[in-house]
Enzyme design. Structure first.
Site, mmCIF file in Angstrom:
data_model
loop_
_atom_site.group_PDB
_atom_site.id
_atom_site.type_symbol
_atom_site.label_atom_id
_atom_site.label_comp_id
_atom_site.label_asym_id
_atom_site.label_seq_id
_atom_site.Cartn_x
_atom_site.Cartn_y
_atom_site.Cartn_z
ATOM 1 N N HIS A 72 -49.920 -3.595 78.660
ATOM 2 C CA HIS A 72 -49.908 -3.396 80.109
ATOM 3 C C HIS A 72 -49.525 -1.956 80.442
ATOM 4 C CE1 HIS A 72 -49.669 -7.798 81.663
ATOM 5 N NE2 HIS A 72 -50.551 -7.650 80.698
ATOM 6 N N TYR A 200 -44.075 -8.836 90.394
ATOM 7 C CA TYR A 200 -42.712 -9.171 90.827
ATOM 8 C C TYR A 200 -42.755 -9.300 92.343
ATOM 9 C CZ TYR A 200 -40.770 -7.910 86.240
ATOM 10 O OH TYR A 200 -40.456 -7.866 84.903
ATOM 11 N N PRO A 292 -32.872 -11.749 83.627
ATOM 12 C CA PRO A 292 -34.199 -11.460 83.055
ATOM 13 C C PRO A 292 -35.079 -10.548 83.904
ATOM 14 C CG PRO A 292 -34.088 -13.735 83.860
ATOM 15 C CD PRO A 292 -32.716 -13.169 83.979
ATOM 16 N N LYS A 296 -35.244 -7.177 79.694
ATOM 17 C CA LYS A 296 -34.551 -6.332 78.714
ATOM 18 C C LYS A 296 -33.839 -7.077 77.582
ATOM 19 C CE LYS A 296 -35.606 -2.335 80.142
ATOM 20 N NZ LYS A 296 -36.983 -2.409 79.691
ATOM 21 N N TYR A 383 -38.175 0.678 82.689
ATOM 22 C CA TYR A 383 -38.928 -0.555 82.397
ATOM 23 C C TYR A 383 -39.590 -0.478 81.018
ATOM 24 C CZ TYR A 383 -41.362 -4.894 83.337
ATOM 25 O OH TYR A 383 -41.793 -6.209 83.271
HETATM 26 P P1 RFL Z 1 -30.899 -16.119 70.790
HETATM 27 O O1 RFL Z 1 -32.372 -16.053 70.975
HETATM 28 O O2 RFL Z 1 -30.100 -16.918 71.746
HETATM 29 O O3 RFL Z 1 -30.650 -16.651 69.304
HETATM 30 C C1 RFL Z 1 -29.368 -17.028 68.844
HETATM 31 C C2 RFL Z 1 -29.545 -18.058 67.747
HETATM 32 O O4 RFL Z 1 -28.252 -18.414 67.239
HETATM 33 C C3 RFL Z 1 -28.200 -19.830 67.072
HETATM 34 N N1 RFL Z 1 -26.796 -20.262 67.130
HETATM 35 C C4 RFL Z 1 -26.070 -20.590 66.035
HETATM 36 N N2 RFL Z 1 -26.379 -20.607 64.740
HETATM 37 C C5 RFL Z 1 -25.404 -20.999 63.864
HETATM 38 N N3 RFL Z 1 -24.160 -21.405 64.279
HETATM 39 C C6 RFL Z 1 -23.821 -21.393 65.575
HETATM 40 N N4 RFL Z 1 -22.607 -21.780 65.958
HETATM 41 C C7 RFL Z 1 -24.791 -20.978 66.523
HETATM 42 N N5 RFL Z 1 -24.788 -20.850 67.871
HETATM 43 C C8 RFL Z 1 -26.005 -20.414 68.221
HETATM 44 C C9 RFL Z 1 -29.041 -20.364 68.222
HETATM 45 O O5 RFL Z 1 -29.502 -21.684 67.975
HETATM 46 C C10 RFL Z 1 -30.174 -19.339 68.258
HETATM 47 O O6 RFL Z 1 -31.257 -19.722 67.446
HETATM 48 O O7 RFL Z 1 -30.241 -14.641 70.760
HETATM 49 P P2 RFL Z 1 -30.843 -13.242 70.222
HETATM 50 O O8 RFL Z 1 -31.433 -13.399 68.855
HETATM 51 O O9 RFL Z 1 -29.768 -12.269 70.465
HETATM 52 O O10 RFL Z 1 -32.088 -12.934 71.184
HETATM 53 C C11 RFL Z 1 -31.903 -12.667 72.546
HETATM 54 C C12 RFL Z 1 -33.098 -13.141 73.369
HETATM 55 O O11 RFL Z 1 -33.381 -14.495 73.038
HETATM 56 C C13 RFL Z 1 -32.856 -13.011 74.886
HETATM 57 O O12 RFL Z 1 -32.161 -11.826 75.173
HETATM 58 C C14 RFL Z 1 -34.175 -13.021 75.690
HETATM 59 O O13 RFL Z 1 -34.803 -14.263 75.612
HETATM 60 C C15 RFL Z 1 -33.915 -12.675 77.155
HETATM 61 N N6 RFL Z 1 -35.123 -12.748 77.999
HETATM 62 C C16 RFL Z 1 -36.037 -11.709 78.017
HETATM 63 N N7 RFL Z 1 -35.861 -10.631 77.233
HETATM 64 C C17 RFL Z 1 -36.807 -9.630 77.208
HETATM 65 O O14 RFL Z 1 -36.608 -8.643 76.496
HETATM 66 N N8 RFL Z 1 -37.965 -9.688 77.966
HETATM 67 C C18 RFL Z 1 -38.207 -10.740 78.778
HETATM 68 O O15 RFL Z 1 -39.275 -10.781 79.402
HETATM 69 C C19 RFL Z 1 -37.214 -11.797 78.851
HETATM 70 N N9 RFL Z 1 -37.407 -12.861 79.632
HETATM 71 C C20 RFL Z 1 -35.347 -13.868 78.807
HETATM 72 C C21 RFL Z 1 -36.511 -13.894 79.627
HETATM 73 C C22 RFL Z 1 -34.467 -14.956 78.822
HETATM 74 C C23 RFL Z 1 -34.717 -16.043 79.642
HETATM 75 N N10 RFL Z 1 -33.806 -17.106 79.599
HETATM 76 C C24 RFL Z 1 -34.184 -18.428 79.313
HETATM 77 C C25 RFL Z 1 -32.388 -16.815 79.587
HETATM 78 C C26 RFL Z 1 -36.766 -14.968 80.461
HETATM 79 C C27 RFL Z 1 -35.858 -16.023 80.496
HETATM 80 C C28 RFL Z 1 -36.155 -17.142 81.452
HETATM 81 C C1 PHB Z 2 -41.825 -13.651 81.134
HETATM 82 O O1 PHB Z 2 -43.050 -13.510 81.014
HETATM 83 O O2 PHB Z 2 -41.234 -14.663 80.709
HETATM 84 C C2 PHB Z 2 -41.030 -12.591 81.811
HETATM 85 C C3 PHB Z 2 -41.653 -11.407 82.176
HETATM 86 C C4 PHB Z 2 -40.918 -10.430 82.826
HETATM 87 C C5 PHB Z 2 -39.583 -10.650 83.103
HETATM 88 C C6 PHB Z 2 -38.961 -11.814 82.717
HETATM 89 C C7 PHB Z 2 -39.688 -12.804 82.070
HETATM 90 O O3 PHB Z 2 -38.876 -9.689 83.764
#
Ligand code: RFL
Ligand code: PHB
Length: 388
Positions: A72, A200, A292, A296, A383
């Site tokens: 993008h 957005y 989110p 980031k 961004y």
């Molecule tokens: P995770 O992915 O939470 O993984 C942690 C892992 O540790 C395990 N765990 C354990 N394992 C052993 N013993 C324990 N006691 C444990 N406790 C937990 C868990 O089961 C899991 O598998 O953390 P990590 O690796 O630091 O990754 C971070 C990302 O997952 C997170 O920051 C992103 O998903 C955030 N996020 C977004 N980030 C972006 O860069 N771009 C995006 O577009 C974006 N969109 C989002 C998002 C997060 C969202 N939610 C659901 C909060 C959109 C949403 C809706």
């Molecule tokens: C997504 O596609 O899940 C998404 C994209 C942009 C954001 C957050 C989530 O800022």
């Protein structure tokens, strides 16, 4: 069992760290509380920065991302029914890639399986011991048996609710937190996206986001209250609440359909400092959370892992602990800038209150963003991701 680096958590941070270390001959074991399928069932991030793309390439897991990821060159912001475009390409020369976290996680899991490096899924009661000594240990239960893993270092990559951060004595770590009074209700549908770029949406009814995973799969989010019950959101209600927030063109192009996933996520900003305690190094969501809105979270997990992997590689190859000693400061410098950007975007685009002053300030800031090249460039630089 013994290893050089014990990694807690098989999310993107833990898997990417494991892969980068393995490629430099550093032994590591990943302990994950959930099953592989459960980890892959979580629908999360969608947008990745160029530096994250480069790191996935360096880890040797980028080929599917290059085939299927959508590059993008800009993003769109719709304010009260009028859409504006900001071009990253023109403002910064850079782009972002839309490729789901689920796919990245799968690529990393497949990459790890190909190396034969061990991941222990369904590892329960993971506990850290002697993290300030020369012989840190991790104990856990798996397959109905108690196990012990001796190691040189522990990487706490176990997300916000994990045990690693909680293993640091109170007083040795400072938390900074802001909880927002709203969340995001997200759905995934096998319908074509309304636009080639993300939209957005700032609207008096509340924030919305039109995102995607592929040309045939869309991801939509709506601002919702924290007490919302997901059962009260049948698909029809979601679409009816989304439509009035869109501009006429997007509304006309919107293809609705049954959701294949639906979830509510609260919005939070959180940083734990420092990110190191003794032989324990925190990375990713274990150390910090962003709302989110700025996309980031996953990207910050990747930058932490870049700093930490380089530091560990230097330690083992050159016997230099300098990178490990600077890890926390280096990572936090980037983390705080992403925290600021994510907080700013959240406050700019959500319905914050019923106060008309707050609303007018948002409109003034958005107008400035669309008219000033300096403001638009600052937005685009953040961004697409600040340099490491
Ligand atoms: P995770 O992915 O939470 O993984 C942690 C892992 O540790 C395990 N765990 C354990 N394992 C052993 N013993 C324990 N006691 C444990 N406790 C937990 C868990 O089961 C899991 O598998 O953390 P990590 O690796 O630091 O990754 C971070 C990302 O997952 C997170 O920051 C992103 O998903 C955030 N996020 C977004 N980030 C972006 O860069 N771009 C995006 O577009 C974006 N969109 C989002 C998002 C997060 C969202 N939610 C659901 C909060 C959109 C949403 C809706
Ligand atoms: C997504 O596609 O899940 C998404 C994209 C942009 C954001 C957050 C989530 O800022």
């Amino acid at each position: 069992m013994r290893t050089q680096v014990a990694i807690i958590g098989a999310g993107p941070a833990g898997l990417l760290l494991g892969q980068l270390l393995h490629r430099h001959g550093i032994d590591n074991v990943i302990l994950e509380r959930q099953t592989r399928d459960h980890v892959l069932s979580r629908i999360r991030a969608g947008v990745i920065e160029q530096v994250t793309v480069d790191l996935l390439d360096e880890a040797g897991v980028g080929s599917r991302m290059h085939r299927n990821g959508l590059v993008h060159e800009g993003v769109q912001i719709c304010v009260d029914g009028v859409r504006h475009r900001l071009s990253f390409k023109e403002l910064t020369g850079k782009t972002v890639t839309v490729y789901g976290q689920t796919e990245i996680t799968k690529d990393l899991m497949d990459g790890r399986a190909a190396t034969g490096a061990p991941t222990i899924y369904s590892a329960h009661d993971v506990a850290l011991h002697d993290i300030c000594s020369e012989r840190p240990r991790v104990t856990y239960r798996a397959g109905g048996q108690a196990h012990e893993l001796a190691c040189d270092f522990i990487a706490g990559c176990d997300g916000f609710h994990g045990i690693s951060r909680k293993g640091v004595p109170a007083g040795a770590i400072t938390s900074h937190e802001r909880v927002y009074p709203f969340g995001w209700l997200g759905i995934l549908t096998d319908t074509p996206p309304v636009s080639e770029e993300l939209i957005y949406v700032r609207h008096p009814l509340g924030f919305a986001l039109c995102s995607m995973r592929s040309p045939t799969r869309s991801r939509y989010y709506l601002q919702c209250g924290l007490a919302e019950d997901i059962e009260a959101w049948p698909d029809e209600r979601f679409w009816e609440e989304l439509k009035p927030r869109l501009d006429d063109e997007a509304r006309a192009r919107l293809v609705t359909g049954p959701s294949i996933e639906k979830s509510i996520a609260p919005l939070r900003s959180f940083v734990a400092e420092p990110m190191r305690f003794g032989k324990l190094f925190l990375a990713g969501d274990a150390a910090h959370i962003v709302p989110p809105t700025g996309a980031k979270g996953l990207n910050l997990a990747a930058s932490d892992v870049q700093y930490l992997s380089r530091a560990l590689i230097d330690y083992y190859s050159e016997k230099s602990a300098a990178g490990l000693d600077h890890y926390s400061d280096r990572a936090l410098a980037r983390v705080w800038k992403a925290e600021r950007f994510s907080w700013w975007m959240t406050m700019l685009l959500h319905r914050i209150s019923d106060n008309s002053f707050d609303y007018k300030i948002q409109l003034a800031e958005l107008d400035y963003l669309f008219r000033s090249k300096a403001a638009a460039t600052a937005f685009a630089e953040n961004y697409v991701g600040l340099p490491y």
